[in-house]
Write a protein that holds these residues in place. Structure first.
Motif, PDB file in Angstrom:
ATOM      1  N   VAL A  95      19.144   5.795  -4.416  1.00 22.56           N
ATOM      2  CA  VAL A  95      17.709   5.914  -4.689  1.00 22.56           C
ATOM      3  C   VAL A  95      17.348   4.842  -5.710  1.00 22.56           C
ATOM      4  CG1 VAL A  95      15.832   7.348  -5.549  1.00 22.56           C
ATOM      5  CG2 VAL A  95      17.756   8.422  -4.397  1.00 22.56           C
ATOM      6  N   LEU A  96      16.389   3.997  -5.358  1.00 17.97           N
ATOM      7  CA  LEU A  96      15.854   2.999  -6.288  1.00 17.97           C
ATOM      8  C   LEU A  96      14.600   3.597  -6.907  1.00 17.97           C
ATOM      9  CD1 LEU A  96      15.388   0.183  -7.543  1.00 17.97           C
ATOM     10  CD2 LEU A  96      14.352  -0.517  -5.384  1.00 17.97           C
ATOM     11  N   THR A  97      14.605   3.774  -8.232  1.00 16.50           N
ATOM     12  CA  THR A  97      13.494   4.471  -8.871  1.00 16.50           C
ATOM     13  C   THR A  97      13.288   4.057 -10.320  1.00 16.50           C
ATOM     14  OG1 THR A  97      12.682   6.686  -9.511  1.00 16.50           O
ATOM     15  CG2 THR A  97      15.069   6.413  -9.379  1.00 16.50           C
ATOM     16  N   SER A  98      12.060   4.159 -10.764  1.00 13.69           N
ATOM     17  CA  SER A  98      11.740   3.959 -12.183  1.00 13.69           C
ATOM     18  C   SER A  98      11.645   5.307 -12.887  1.00 13.69           C
ATOM     19  CB  SER A  98      10.409   3.210 -12.327  1.00 13.69           C
ATOM     20  OG  SER A  98       9.355   4.000 -11.807  1.00 13.69           O
ATOM     21  N   GLY A  99      12.106   6.374 -12.238  1.00  4.86           N
ATOM     22  CA  GLY A  99      11.994   7.696 -12.825  1.00  4.86           C
ATOM     23  C   GLY A  99      10.556   8.187 -12.849  1.00  4.86           C
ATOM     24  N   GLN A 100       9.771   7.706 -11.910  1.00  4.28           N
ATOM     25  CA  GLN A 100       8.365   8.055 -11.736  1.00  4.28           C
ATOM     26  C   GLN A 100       7.464   7.554 -12.872  1.00  4.28           C
ATOM     27  OE1 GLN A 100       8.007  12.237 -10.220  1.00  4.28           O
ATOM     28  NE2 GLN A 100       7.974  11.145  -8.278  1.00  4.28           N
ATOM     29  N   GLY A 101       7.995   6.660 -13.684  1.00  7.36           N
ATOM     30  CA  GLY A 101       7.164   6.026 -14.710  1.00  7.36           C
ATOM     31  C   GLY A 101       6.625   4.703 -14.201  1.00  7.36           C
ATOM     32  N   LYS A 102       5.709   4.098 -14.969  1.00  8.82           N
ATOM     33  CA  LYS A 102       5.209   2.755 -14.598  1.00  8.82           C
ATOM     34  C   LYS A 102       6.347   1.743 -14.632  1.00  8.82           C
ATOM     35  CE  LYS A 102       0.346   2.948 -15.983  1.00  8.82           C
ATOM     36  NZ  LYS A 102       0.312   4.174 -16.836  1.00  8.82           N
ATOM     37  N   ASN A 103       7.354   2.028 -15.448  1.00 13.37           N
ATOM     38  CA  ASN A 103       8.551   1.182 -15.540  1.00 13.37           C
ATOM     39  C   ASN A 103       9.720   2.068 -15.965  1.00 13.37           C
ATOM     40  OD1 ASN A 103       8.581   1.372 -18.504  1.00 13.37           O
ATOM     41  ND2 ASN A 103       6.741   0.104 -18.362  1.00 13.37           N
ATOM     42  N   VAL A 104      10.908   1.486 -16.009  1.00  6.72           N
ATOM     43  CA  VAL A 104      12.116   2.284 -16.282  1.00  6.72           C
ATOM     44  C   VAL A 104      12.103   2.914 -17.672  1.00  6.72           C
ATOM     45  CG1 VAL A 104      13.721   1.238 -14.635  1.00  6.72           C
ATOM     46  CG2 VAL A 104      13.345   0.124 -16.854  1.00  6.72           C
ATOM     47  N   MET A 105      11.475   2.248 -18.648  1.00  7.81           N
ATOM     48  CA  MET A 105      11.469   2.816 -19.997  1.00  7.81           C
ATOM     49  C   MET A 105      10.550   4.041 -20.063  1.00  7.81           C
ATOM     50  SD  MET A 105      13.795   1.107 -21.246  1.00  7.81           S
ATOM     51  CE  MET A 105      13.878   1.706 -22.932  1.00  7.81           C
ATOM     52  N   GLU A 106       9.463   3.993 -19.335  1.00  9.26           N
ATOM     53  CA  GLU A 106       8.558   5.140 -19.298  1.00  9.26           C
ATOM     54  C   GLU A 106       9.212   6.309 -18.550  1.00  9.26           C
ATOM     55  OE1 GLU A 106       4.542   5.756 -17.119  1.00  9.26           O
ATOM     56  OE2 GLU A 106       4.140   4.273 -18.671  1.00  9.26           O
ATOM     57  N   GLY A 107      10.052   5.989 -17.570  1.00 13.46           N
ATOM     58  CA  GLY A 107      10.706   7.034 -16.768  1.00 13.46           C
ATOM     59  C   GLY A 107      12.108   7.380 -17.224  1.00 13.46           C
ATOM     60  N   GLY A 164       0.819  -1.211   0.000  1.00  8.85           N
ATOM     61  CA  GLY A 164       0.000   0.000   0.000  1.00  8.85           C
ATOM     62  C   GLY A 164       0.849   1.256   0.000  1.00  8.85           C
ATOM     63  N   ASP A 165       0.371   2.300   0.658  1.00  6.37           N
ATOM     64  CA  ASP A 165       1.083   3.579   0.605  1.00  6.37           C
ATOM     65  C   ASP A 165       2.316   3.574   1.514  1.00  6.37           C
ATOM     66  OD1 ASP A 165       0.297   4.088   3.253  1.00  6.37           O
ATOM     67  OD2 ASP A 165      -1.459   5.259   2.653  1.00  6.37           O
ATOM     68  N   PHE A 166       2.988   4.722   1.554  1.00  2.00           N
ATOM     69  CA  PHE A 166       4.246   4.817   2.305  1.00  2.00           C
ATOM     70  C   PHE A 166       4.118   5.795   3.477  1.00  2.00           C
ATOM     71  CE2 PHE A 166       5.131   3.717  -2.112  1.00  2.00           C
ATOM     72  CZ  PHE A 166       5.740   2.487  -1.935  1.00  2.00           C
ATOM     73  N   VAL A 167       2.867   5.948   3.932  1.00  2.00           N
ATOM     74  CA  VAL A 167       2.577   6.780   5.103  1.00  2.00           C
ATOM     75  C   VAL A 167       2.301   5.830   6.257  1.00  2.00           C
ATOM     76  CG1 VAL A 167       1.080   8.568   6.063  1.00  2.00           C
ATOM     77  CG2 VAL A 167       1.515   8.502   3.585  1.00  2.00           C
ATOM     78  N   VAL A 177      16.621  -0.875   2.917  1.00  2.00           N
ATOM     79  CA  VAL A 177      15.856  -0.277   1.823  1.00  2.00           C
ATOM     80  C   VAL A 177      14.493   0.119   2.377  1.00  2.00           C
ATOM     81  CG1 VAL A 177      14.968  -0.655  -0.511  1.00  2.00           C
ATOM     82  CG2 VAL A 177      17.022  -1.889   0.249  1.00  2.00           C
ATOM     83  N   PHE A 178      14.193   1.408   2.394  1.00  2.00           N
ATOM     84  CA  PHE A 178      12.901   1.855   2.921  1.00  2.00           C
ATOM     85  C   PHE A 178      12.583   3.238   2.380  1.00  2.00           C
ATOM     86  CE2 PHE A 178      16.227   2.921   6.038  1.00  2.00           C
ATOM     87  CZ  PHE A 178      16.028   4.291   6.206  1.00  2.00           C
ATOM     88  N   GLY A 179      11.400   3.726   2.710  1.00  2.00           N
ATOM     89  CA  GLY A 179      11.006   5.072   2.308  1.00  2.00           C
ATOM     90  C   GLY A 179       9.713   5.467   2.997  1.00  2.00           C
ATOM     91  N   ILE A 180       9.706   6.659   3.571  1.00  2.00           N
ATOM     92  CA  ILE A 180       8.517   7.143   4.279  1.00  2.00           C
ATOM     93  C   ILE A 180       8.105   8.490   3.685  1.00  2.00           C
ATOM     94  CG2 ILE A 180       7.544   7.780   6.518  1.00  2.00           C
ATOM     95  CD1 ILE A 180       9.676   6.025   7.837  1.00  2.00           C
ATOM     96  N   LEU A 181       6.813   8.624   3.392  1.00  2.00           N
ATOM     97  CA  LEU A 181       6.264   9.870   2.856  1.00  2.00           C
ATOM     98  C   LEU A 181       5.262  10.467   3.834  1.00  2.00           C
ATOM     99  CD1 LEU A 181       5.575   8.793  -0.867  1.00  2.00           C
ATOM    100  CD2 LEU A 181       7.650   9.826   0.076  1.00  2.00           C
ATOM    101  N   PHE A 188       9.883   6.822  -3.946  1.00  2.00           N
ATOM    102  CA  PHE A 188      10.379   7.966  -4.722  1.00  2.00           C
ATOM    103  C   PHE A 188       9.567   8.177  -6.001  1.00  2.00           C
ATOM    104  CE2 PHE A 188      13.492  10.363  -7.296  1.00  2.00           C
ATOM    105  CZ  PHE A 188      13.883  11.325  -6.382  1.00  2.00           C
ATOM    106  N   ASP A 189       8.944   7.105  -6.476  1.00  2.00           N
ATOM    107  CA  ASP A 189       8.212   7.202  -7.740  1.00  2.00           C
ATOM    108  C   ASP A 189       6.867   7.896  -7.621  1.00  2.00           C
ATOM    109  OD1 ASP A 189      10.247   6.153  -9.238  1.00  2.00           O
ATOM    110  OD2 ASP A 189       9.653   4.091  -8.827  1.00  2.00           O
ATOM    111  N   ILE A 190       6.437   8.156  -6.382  1.00  2.00           N
ATOM    112  CA  ILE A 190       5.205   8.924  -6.220  1.00  2.00           C
ATOM    113  C   ILE A 190       5.447  10.192  -5.403  1.00  2.00           C
ATOM    114  CG2 ILE A 190       3.643   6.947  -6.494  1.00  2.00           C
ATOM    115  CD1 ILE A 190       3.325   6.985  -3.394  1.00  2.00           C
TER     116      ILE A 190
END
Length: 226
Positions: free
Chosen positions: A149-161, A67-70, A95-99, A128-130
């Motif tokens: 930072v592990l990220t897809s560049g805010q895309g659905k996948n790495v190619m989109e991002g 679910g979310d990261f809150v 590996v973690f992340g809190i928003l 990071f992607d959201i």
């Protein structure tokens, strides 16, 4: 630019995948549970067995649920106790992340966990992607003491991002590792690497409906990275 070797991290949802990853050339594994939820904290016993079986680096996901990261106070306390527990068995990274509720970066809580993990390095994961204001948030992640930072560049996948990933690598400028992940496969790694020029890449290397990494896929990604 120095020609550093390109590295590959394999996201592993079980001990079997971690052993396959090591055998077929992964530089690091990221251990997690619950693939369908996008990865949660793995079972302590699985991590202990993996630590005994692996000589490559082993990062561990700290995420109490999908679910979310809150996170509420109880979930945050759980994350702290898991970090302390895993520190005792010499994992190589967390590996973690809190928003915050508005999807901005929660500097206070992330810093608390980074400090608790110290000297073990931390990766800010695909929360990071959201995140709001992607480039401002990159600065916040760096200021907080994360190493990756592990990220897809805010895309659905790495190619989109891919365009955002390219910009992130440039803006990071060696201050933090930008590790593209999310739909990364042997079929797109060449194009991705030519454009993004990262030094660490992340894939589950799962090519079927199982949750087991494919030895062939790992070998192919590694081949293309060299």
């Amino acid at each position: 630019m120095s020609m550093k070797n390109k590295n590959l991290e394999i996201a592993c949802f079980n001990l079997e995948s971690a052993i396959i990853a090591q055998k077929f050339g992964a530089d690091r594994v990221e251990l997690c549970d619950n693939m369908k939820a996008g990865g949660t904290t793995p079972d302590f016993e699985v991590v202990r067995k993996a630590r005994a079986a692996l000589h490559i680096k082993m990062n561990v996901m700290i995420r109490p649920r999908g679910g979310d990261f809150v996170y509420n106070d109880a979930e945050f306390e759980q994350m702290k106790s898991e970090i302390l527990q895993f520190k005792r068995i010499n994992v190589d990274g967390f590996v973690f992340g809190i928003l915050n509720v508005d999807n901005s970066f929660d500097a206070k809580r992330n810093k608390e966990l980074v400090d608790l993990a110290n000297p073990i390095p931390c990766t800010f994961h695909r929360a990071f992607d959201i995140v709001l204001n992607v480039y401002e948030s990159l600065e916040s992640v760096i200021d907080c003491g994360f190493k990756t930072v592990l990220t897809s560049g805010q895309g659905k996948n790495v190619m989109e991002g891919i365009a955002v990933l390219e910009n992130l690598v440039k803006k990071a400028n060696g201050r933090i590792e930008i590790m593209p992940g999310g739909g990364l496969r042997s079929s797109n790694i060449v194009m991705l690497d030519q454009k993004v020029k990262a030094f660490f890449y992340h894939s589950s290397a799962i090519t079927d409906s199982s949750e087991i990494a494919s030895e062939n896929e790992i070998k192919k990604i590694k081949y293309y990275l060299y």
